[in-house]
Design an enzyme around this catalytic site. Structure first.
Site, PDB file in Angstrom:
ATOM      1  N   ARG A 115      16.455  11.913  46.997  1.00  0.00           N
ATOM      2  CA  ARG A 115      16.993  13.049  46.617  1.00  0.00           C
ATOM      3  C   ARG A 115      17.815  13.868  47.605  1.00  0.00           C
ATOM      4  O   ARG A 115      17.465  13.678  48.865  1.00  0.00           O
ATOM      5  CB  ARG A 115      16.029  14.111  46.066  1.00  0.00           C
ATOM      6  N   GLU A 120      24.925  17.524  45.076  1.00  0.00           N
ATOM      7  CA  GLU A 120      26.015  16.540  44.443  1.00  0.00           C
ATOM      8  C   GLU A 120      26.181  17.177  43.244  1.00  0.00           C
ATOM      9  O   GLU A 120      25.425  17.957  42.389  1.00  0.00           O
ATOM     10  CB  GLU A 120      25.197  15.286  44.384  1.00  0.00           C
ATOM     11  N   HIS A 176      24.826   8.385  42.975  1.00  0.00           N
ATOM     12  CA  HIS A 176      23.445   8.525  42.355  1.00  0.00           C
ATOM     13  C   HIS A 176      23.171   7.566  40.999  1.00  0.00           C
ATOM     14  O   HIS A 176      23.074   7.945  39.878  1.00  0.00           O
ATOM     15  CB  HIS A 176      23.301   9.964  41.980  1.00  0.00           C
TER      16      HIS A 176
HETATM   17  C1  GLV Z   1      16.879   9.709  39.495  1.00  0.00           C
HETATM   18  O1  GLV Z   1      17.213  10.262  40.448  1.00  0.00           O
HETATM   19  C2  GLV Z   1      15.475   9.913  39.180  1.00  0.00           C
HETATM   20  O2  GLV Z   1      14.812  10.926  39.446  1.00  0.00           O
HETATM   21  O3  GLV Z   1      15.170   9.255  37.830  1.00  0.00           O
END
Ligand code: GLV
Length: 327
Positions: free
Chosen positions: A239, A268, A286
């Protein structure tokens, strides 16, 4: 009358169709990102929310949604949800664990390999028409085989990352809130539990796979980067906020570590533009869980949780088991 739900972002049409059998659905196939105020407005009359990590489910949302019974996040991470506020209000919250472990671990390796072996940097150079001769020292990178891999965050994704290292004959060190059982350590390529400082000093490659919470904010900052080997690579598939991006940019610019592979960023998608000026960083938007089967499985999982929450069952992936659900 069917309960009203909001599906906050665009999603597979068949998932909407399935949810429409159970709910009166408001969807968002044009995929607009709602402001906080818009989300609050839309939630006033809703009983369920199919959310993603881009919706902040705050106390304000909870306070305006007297009928809200369930928030089902299509993500394993749920730091976008104020779990305390939601639980206090008798709202069930769920995430999508497990279905993305292997795909996310695959991607951590994709980023690690691209970073250590300078795949995207050399490709950009080739595409720019700069390749006119071979050189003995062209794009020298770091080896993965025989190296030491450090993993911070040894949950199910961290363990899946570690398992993949056996083929590279790597030593695995890990740091985690708690030590794994001997059996799990041995399945994770005989991973060795060490303190964070030892891990930072010894790892040739470091992968971050821990969930975000305020307690782990800036787990990697200037002090931690200073402990790492000068040839080390850092990969973050966890994250934004776990790494101090400004400190990482400074370390990459000064070559205090060799390179970084990043799928997640502070603030982001508006990542720090200084990243774009650096050649020793691989940047992805991501997408660690973004294989077709896995994104489908995540959407199905969030839908299953939502349907279960309204059928008087305990949703399979309930995050707040102590919640006293609204009648
Ligand atoms: C993606 O970042 C998730 O938390 O599934």
């Amino acid at each position: 009358m069917k309960p009203k739900i909001l599906i906050a972002r665009a999603i597979f049409p068949d998932v909407i169709a399935r949810l429409a059998n159970h709910f009166e659905v408001e969807s968002n196939q044009e995929d607009r990102i709602f402001s906080g105020a818009e989300l609050i407005e839309k939630m006033r009359d809703k009983e369920g929310l199919f959310s993603t990590m881009s919706e902040r489910v705050s106390a304000d949302v909870v306070n305006v949604s007297p009928k809200l019974k369930a928030v089902c996040n299509m993500a394993v991470g749920y730091n976008n949800i104020d779990l305390e506020a939601v639980t206090r209000a008798g709202i069930m919250a769920t995430n999508t664990p497990d279905v993305l472990n292997e795909t996310t671990a695959d991607f951590a390796w994709a980023l690690l390999m691209a970073t250590a072996r300078r795949v995207t940097e050399s490709e950009h150079w080739l595409r720019a028409g700069k390749w006119n001769k071979w050189r003995y020292d062209g794009f020298l990178g770091a080896d993965l085989h025989g190296s030491t891999l450090g993993i911070i965050g040894m949950g199910r994704i961290g363990q899946a990352i570690a398992r993949r290292s056996t083929g590279f004959d790597m030593r695995v060190l890990y740091h985690n809130r708690s030590r794994l059982s001997e059996q799990l350590e041995s399945a994770a390529n005989h991973a060795e539990y060490v303190d964070k400082e030892t891990l930072l000093r010894m790892a040739d490659h470091l992968i971050l796979a821990l969930p975000y919470s305020p307690q782990v904010h800036h787990t990697i900052g200037a002090a931690e980067l200073a402990l790492m080997k000068p040839g080390a690579t850092l990969v973050n598939i966890a994250r934004g906020g776990i790494v101090d991006d400004a400190a990482l940019i400074a370390a990459l610019r000064d070559h205090r570590i060799a390179s970084a592979g990043l799928d997640v960023f502070e603030n982001e998608p508006a990542l720090n533009p200084d990243f774009l000026t650096l050649s020793n960083v691989v940047l992805t938007p991501h997408i660690a869980s973004a294989s077709e089967p896995t994104r489908r499985a995540m959407a199905d999982c969030a839908a299953d949780n939502l349907i279960a929450a309204f059928s008087g069952q305990r949703p399979p992936d309930l995050l707040n088991p102590d919640v006293k659900p609204k009648a």
